[in-house]
Design a protein around this motif. Structure first.
Motif, PDB file in Angstrom:
ATOM      1  N   ILE A 397       0.855  -1.187   0.000  1.00  0.00           N
ATOM      2  CA  ILE A 397       0.000   0.000   0.000  1.00  0.00           C
ATOM      3  C   ILE A 397       0.892   1.239   0.000  1.00  0.00           C
ATOM      4  O   ILE A 397       1.782   1.377   0.834  1.00  0.00           O
ATOM      5  N   TYR A 398       0.651   2.138  -0.970  1.00  0.00           N
ATOM      6  CA  TYR A 398       1.464   3.348  -1.053  1.00  0.00           C
ATOM      7  C   TYR A 398       0.677   4.608  -0.726  1.00  0.00           C
ATOM      8  O   TYR A 398       1.261   5.688  -0.492  1.00  0.00           O
ATOM      9  N   ALA A 399      -0.671   4.540  -0.696  1.00  0.00           N
ATOM     10  CA  ALA A 399      -1.479   5.731  -0.427  1.00  0.00           C
ATOM     11  C   ALA A 399      -2.717   5.343   0.377  1.00  0.00           C
ATOM     12  O   ALA A 399      -3.303   4.282   0.169  1.00  0.00           O
ATOM     13  N   VAL A 400      -3.080   6.241   1.295  1.00  0.00           N
ATOM     14  CA  VAL A 400      -4.286   6.062   2.100  1.00  0.00           C
ATOM     15  C   VAL A 400      -5.083   7.358   2.062  1.00  0.00           C
ATOM     16  O   VAL A 400      -4.527   8.447   2.254  1.00  0.00           O
ATOM     17  N   LYS A 444       8.591   6.605   4.569  1.00  0.00           N
ATOM     18  CA  LYS A 444       8.538   6.886   3.141  1.00  0.00           C
ATOM     19  C   LYS A 444       7.484   7.924   2.770  1.00  0.00           C
ATOM     20  O   LYS A 444       7.263   8.192   1.582  1.00  0.00           O
ATOM     21  N   LEU A 445       6.841   8.524   3.773  1.00  0.00           N
ATOM     22  CA  LEU A 445       5.781   9.504   3.499  1.00  0.00           C
ATOM     23  C   LEU A 445       6.363  10.737   2.814  1.00  0.00           C
ATOM     24  O   LEU A 445       7.246  11.402   3.350  1.00  0.00           O
ATOM     25  N   GLN A 446       5.830  11.054   1.617  1.00  0.00           N
ATOM     26  CA  GLN A 446       6.320  12.193   0.829  1.00  0.00           C
ATOM     27  C   GLN A 446       5.321  13.338   0.759  1.00  0.00           C
ATOM     28  O   GLN A 446       5.708  14.495   0.639  1.00  0.00           O
ATOM     29  N   LEU A 469       8.925  13.731   4.070  1.00  0.00           N
ATOM     30  CA  LEU A 469       7.798  14.574   3.699  1.00  0.00           C
ATOM     31  C   LEU A 469       8.278  15.907   3.126  1.00  0.00           C
ATOM     32  O   LEU A 469       8.996  16.659   3.797  1.00  0.00           O
ATOM     33  N   ASP A 470       7.888  16.206   1.877  1.00  0.00           N
ATOM     34  CA  ASP A 470       8.290  17.480   1.268  1.00  0.00           C
ATOM     35  C   ASP A 470       7.133  18.177   0.560  1.00  0.00           C
ATOM     36  O   ASP A 470       7.330  19.186  -0.116  1.00  0.00           O
TER      37      ASP A 470
END
Length: 498
Positions: A397-400, A444-446, A469-470
């Motif tokens: 899972i890459y997005a929630v 890994k949250l961007q 996070l950016d």
């Protein structure tokens, strides 16, 4: 009754007539029948899992001592035949052969094989009968306790079982979870304090499990069906026959206490789950290998028809023996006293434990790791209404996205076990600064969406804890342009310093 027949009476009840004693290779007809049932179950288990007992190329062997591999299938069947004609000697030889086969390949340490061998002891003499009583009491008590203590059991495991029964898991999942766990624990307690009372429930329980595993319901794990039928027959007989008294001698007290307590060692990693009665409850370690060509979940089944023996040391061994240089391994372990582990396979072929940050980073000849998503977290978030996205069916899972109508502050800490999460959208959610501060560190949250929320500059600054996070979408929120500029400047300085 003659003096000689009085002398042959056992502590467990009246002895059979003298003419029956030693008629069946040194055992009464009933005891020999129980032994034959165990041998039949063990034979069926070995045949169902036949490739497990041979020399194979894949999956790799997991030896305790690295020795040239030899096949064990025929030899183990021969020991069972010997047990039929020379029960006590044959049983000793059979147990020795099993233990030796485990030394050559720990993939074979399957609980059903071990339990079948232990059950045979009940038929050999009264000492074995009493020991098997405590073994079964421990098995049933801990099978229930592990379930009642496991969040995994009350979520996806119980739901899967409920679905297989044709019931709506949203209505009956929790009821089935409590019913199965308490049922097993109750049978175990009866085995301790009133063994005859455990006899019929044990028969019904294990026949029910065997039927559940057939194509009539779950259609899964056929290798444990013979064992369950064996426990129904032999276990029911043990509980009906054994003396109801508590241990009278020091040796039996020691055996009983050890059998009843040792499964607790599972929670600190001292006892393998396969011999700790961790049966379908979840909570065992899992492993995911990342290579240049993708990821591999460490599993069993296939021609072996048994699951991988998920122990931390065996997951590491499998990785060391099968993965290419530069690959990485994530061992996910949800036990409270044990944490996740991360490894890389070095150029010299050895494996090295690394930090989480090193695991997710790439380097020349070393792949960036992919971590396992926690099934409990996925279940909880999905059940609460969150939307989770993958780039492929087998990808992480890459997005929630959490819709405002289903948002709950308790959902944010759950995200800690989604290690590969890159994007989180909370747009429109009634999230506060204090709640946002509860967001765990996501390696890994961007990007995060906070549009149309009440989050302020204070909440925004708490996001500086997120190492990657950016990007923050804050339109319509209480975040000021000055606060956003400060956030971006600090984040830019951090990246520059790195």
């Amino acid at each position: 009754m003659t003096t000689s027949s009085l002398n042959t009476a056992t502590e467990e009840g009246t002895a059979p007539p003298l003419k029956d004693i030693r008629r069946w290779f040194g055992l009464s007809k009933l005891r020999y029948g129980m032994l034959a049932a165990c041998i039949l179950a063990q034979t069926a288990t070995i045949l169902i899992t036949w490739p497990l007992w041979q020399v194979r190329e894949a999956p790799v062997h997991l030896p305790a001592i690295d020795l040239p591999q030899i096949p064990f299938g025929v030899a183990i069947l021969a020991t069972l035949l010997l047990t039929l004609v020379r029960p006590r000697i044959g049983w000793c030889v059979h147990v020795a052969a099993l233990l030796l086969s485990f030394v050559f390949d720990q993939f074979r340490t399957q609980p059903q094989v071990i339990a079948n061998a232990i059950l045979m002891a009940a038929a050999l003499d009264d000492h074995g009968l009493r020991v098997v009583r405590w073994f079964l009491a421990s098995l049933w008590c801990w099978a229930g306790l592990h379930k009642l203590l496991s969040p995994d059991w009350f979520t996806f495991n119980a739901w899967s079982i409920t679905t297989s029964l044709g019931l709506d898991p949203s209505q009956f999942g929790e009821l089935v979870g409590w019913g199965v766990g308490l049922g097993e624990l109750t049978v175990g307690l009866l085995a301790i304090f009133w063994p005859r009372g455990a006899s019929i429930p044990a028969v019904l329980m294990h026949v029910g499990i065997a039927l559940f595993l057939t194509p009539l319901a779950h259609n899964w794990n056929y290798s444990v069906i013979p064992w369950n039928l064996c426990v129904a027959v032999v276990g029911g007989w043990v509980m009906w026959t054994v003396s109801p008294r508590l241990p009278q001698f020091r040796a039996e007290w020691i055996a009983a206490v050890l059998l009843l307590l040792y499964p607790a060692g599972f929670y600190v990693g001292w006892v393998d789950h396969g011999i700790a009665s961790v049966l379908y409850s979840g909570g065992i370690p899992d492993g995911l290998i990342t290579t240049e060509s993708g990821s591999e979940y460490i599993d069993g089944w296939g021609d072996l028809r048994v699951p991988f023996p998920n122990e931390r040391r065996l997951l590491r061994q499998y990785f060391a023996r099968s993965a290419p240089v530069g690959a990485k391994l994530h061992i996910a372990d949800t036990r409270t006293l044990l944490g996740d582990l991360y490894y890389v396979k070095r150029a010299d072929g050895q494996i090295e434990e690394i930090t989480q940050a090193q695991f997710f980073a790439s380097a020349p000849g070393v792949v960036a790791g992919i971590a396992l998503d926690d099934q409990y977290t996925v279940f909880r978030l999905g059940n609460d209404g969150a939307t989770m996205l993958k780039r492929a069916v087998d990808a992480p899972i890459y997005a929630v996205q959490i819709d405002p109508s289903v948002y709950q502050p308790e959902m944010l800490p759950l995200l800690a076990r989604l290690h590969n999460l890159e994007q989180l959208n909370l747009a429109g959610c009634p999230v506060t600064d204090e709640e946002l501060a509860r967001l765990p560190i996501l390696p890994k949250l961007q990007g995060i969406g906070l549009a149309n929320t009440t989050v302020t500059d204070v909440g925004l600054q708490t996001l500086l804890r997120q190492p990657k996070l950016d990007y923050v979408e804050g339109e319509g929120s209480a975040i000021t342009s000055e606060g956003m500029a400060e956030f971006l400047e600090r984040r830019s300085n951090e990246i520059g310093n790195d």
